[in-house]
Write a protein that holds these residues in place. Sequence first.
Motif: not given
Length: 357
Positions: A274-289
Amino acid sequence: MVQANMMHVAVHVPSLASVSSIKPRSRTQKIKPGVVCAVFDQTVGGQLLIDKEKSKSRRRVFFLDVNPLCYEGSTPSLQSFGHWVSLFFREVSHTDPVIAVLDGEGGCEHRRRLLPSYKAHRRKFIGLLNGSQRFSRGHVGRSRQFIMDVLGKCHVPVVKIEGHEADDVVATLVDQVLQRDYRVVIASPDKDFKQLISEDVQLVMPLKDLERWSFYTLKHYIAQYNCDPHSDLSLRCIMGDEVDGVPGIQHVVPGFGRKTALKLLKKHGSLENLLNAAAVRTVGRPYAQEALTKYADYLRRNYEVLALRRDIGVHLEEEWLVERNTSNDSIILSDFFGSMQETQKVTRQNRYHFSSG
């Protein structure tokens, strides 16, 4: 009993002798509503919880997590230890090999350096004990030695590694046992061991309300949490663990709740993914991202604190895997409880003389 000390590892190994295998007694137990557990090798809801054919072909090795058994609530209690161990020998492990593990001195320090709040409530409790009970440190030392002696006389090796918690020692030894093609059962009330559950690793937990040990398997875990153990560990890292003093992400991002965490982990599988994905692309709503990118180190620290280590410098001895000789159990445990009664009698007399004086 032979005591070996190397690399700050204290291992008390009794003389083990092979004995004839004793089959567990079949018993039917009632289970309270809402309690997800199996009582010994029984069935719940008409479904077999343990593969009988598989259990015949592969032997079990039990790990006994000693420290939590030595407390009645938050109060140190040798009586509690004797009660649960006698039930464990009589109703659960029989002649299966048992390896007991104790916390080493300073075992929590590594995690406390990462997170000072880790198990901080336990330090406060110990501080209160030391302030209110004279010679408490010596008393604790004598009690620990007493416990080790009882286990040794019952042909149970006791492993205690300075600077490491029992949980990590067990996790390390579990991998070594599995490599030898045994199945593993961990006897402990500690929820941290749930991250080790698999088809080959079960828990057996002391349930105070039922006054018995109860098996807990991978099937029970999935039924209770609806996820695999690895995903649940990731969830605990995000949501925190209040009991162990590990703060969740909601302490810094109040809107990031359990529902959001579950949704993201279901899609990505693990915290690191999850953290690796969030580092390169949007994975959820702005507050979660924003939370996942801004507080990635915060979450990785939680993972390092909560994940059990499997690299402790301890090595499985072949003699620990021999069937346990049960010939001493009855007399040793009888002497143990007799000693407890005598100690309580002397304590009451001392209190009476003190109050009268």
